[in-house]
Design a protein around this motif. Sequence first.
Motif, PDB file in Angstrom:
ATOM      1  N   ARG A  67       0.828  -1.217   0.000  1.00 31.31           N
ATOM      2  CA  ARG A  67       0.000   0.000   0.000  1.00 31.31           C
ATOM      3  C   ARG A  67       0.857   1.259   0.000  1.00 31.31           C
ATOM      4  N   SER A  68       1.897   1.287   0.841  1.00 29.56           N
ATOM      5  CA  SER A  68       2.751   2.477   0.897  1.00 29.56           C
ATOM      6  C   SER A  68       3.489   2.678  -0.424  1.00 29.56           C
ATOM      7  N   GLN A  69       3.904   1.587  -1.063  1.00 32.39           N
ATOM      8  CA  GLN A  69       4.559   1.707  -2.361  1.00 32.39           C
ATOM      9  C   GLN A  69       3.593   2.255  -3.412  1.00 32.39           C
ATOM     10  N   LEU A  70       2.347   1.788  -3.366  1.00 24.13           N
ATOM     11  CA  LEU A  70       1.349   2.288  -4.309  1.00 24.13           C
ATOM     12  C   LEU A  70       1.050   3.767  -4.069  1.00 24.13           C
ATOM     13  N   GLU A  71       0.965   4.164  -2.795  1.00 25.06           N
ATOM     14  CA  GLU A  71       0.740   5.571  -2.471  1.00 25.06           C
ATOM     15  C   GLU A  71       1.896   6.430  -2.961  1.00 25.06           C
ATOM     16  N   ASN A  72       3.126   5.971  -2.760  1.00 21.28           N
ATOM     17  CA  ASN A  72       4.293   6.707  -3.243  1.00 21.28           C
ATOM     18  C   ASN A  72       4.284   6.828  -4.759  1.00 21.28           C
ATOM     19  N   LYS A 118       1.677   9.421  -5.723  1.00 22.35           N
ATOM     20  CA  LYS A 118       2.180  10.772  -5.456  1.00 22.35           C
ATOM     21  C   LYS A 118       3.189  11.192  -6.527  1.00 22.35           C
ATOM     22  N   GLU A 119       4.057  10.283  -6.922  1.00 18.64           N
ATOM     23  CA  GLU A 119       5.053  10.581  -7.947  1.00 18.64           C
ATOM     24  C   GLU A 119       4.380  10.867  -9.290  1.00 18.64           C
ATOM     25  N   GLU A 120       3.351  10.087  -9.645  1.00 14.84           N
ATOM     26  CA  GLU A 120       2.630  10.324 -10.889  1.00 14.84           C
ATOM     27  C   GLU A 120       1.937  11.691 -10.865  1.00 14.84           C
ATOM     28  N   GLU A 121       1.339  12.042  -9.720  1.00 16.36           N
ATOM     29  CA  GLU A 121       0.698  13.356  -9.594  1.00 16.36           C
ATOM     30  C   GLU A 121       1.735  14.470  -9.739  1.00 16.36           C
ATOM     31  N   ARG A 122       2.890  14.295  -9.149  1.00 14.34           N
ATOM     32  CA  ARG A 122       3.953  15.287  -9.240  1.00 14.34           C
ATOM     33  C   ARG A 122       4.399  15.458 -10.690  1.00 14.34           C
ATOM     34  N   GLN A 123       4.533  14.336 -11.410  1.00 18.77           N
ATOM     35  CA  GLN A 123       4.925  14.395 -12.819  1.00 18.77           C
ATOM     36  C   GLN A 123       3.865  15.120 -13.659  1.00 18.77           C
ATOM     37  N   LYS A 124       2.588  14.876 -13.359  1.00 13.74           N
ATOM     38  CA  LYS A 124       1.512  15.559 -14.083  1.00 13.74           C
ATOM     39  C   LYS A 124       1.560  17.063 -13.830  1.00 13.74           C
TER      40      LYS A 124
END
Length: 136
Positions: free
Chosen positions: A107-112, A115-121
Amino acid sequence: MANLSNCPNCDKLFVLNAFRDVCDDCFKEEERQFETVYAFIRKRENRTATLAEVVDGTGVPEKQILKFIKKGRIQLSRFPSLGYPCEKCGTPIKQGKLCDNCTSTLRSQLENLQKEEERQKEIELRERTRTYHTKK
């Protein structure tokens, strides 16, 4: 139309159906093994037996006992020491496919990742909305 398949245990040809994944002979052997295992763990002194103790006490392979558990034929709620291994780390569990530790790590890996995908967007959006001025 009937589907023919080879038995995964003995490689004998049989008609595959929704209820059995092995031939009749192997199914009878599985039923005999199930009866052996269930009779063993129903005894009062064996109700707290671990998986290894059940294997030693019955002679039934661990893989077969795990198959009974995963199909729901042996209910772990009645036998507190029985369990099956987590598919990632091998820790004994009673439900699901992953232990609590592996689940929380995943779960924590998926959340990270999210977050990374949102940051890239956000970065892409900022770069697309920049205005460039040129001199004439």
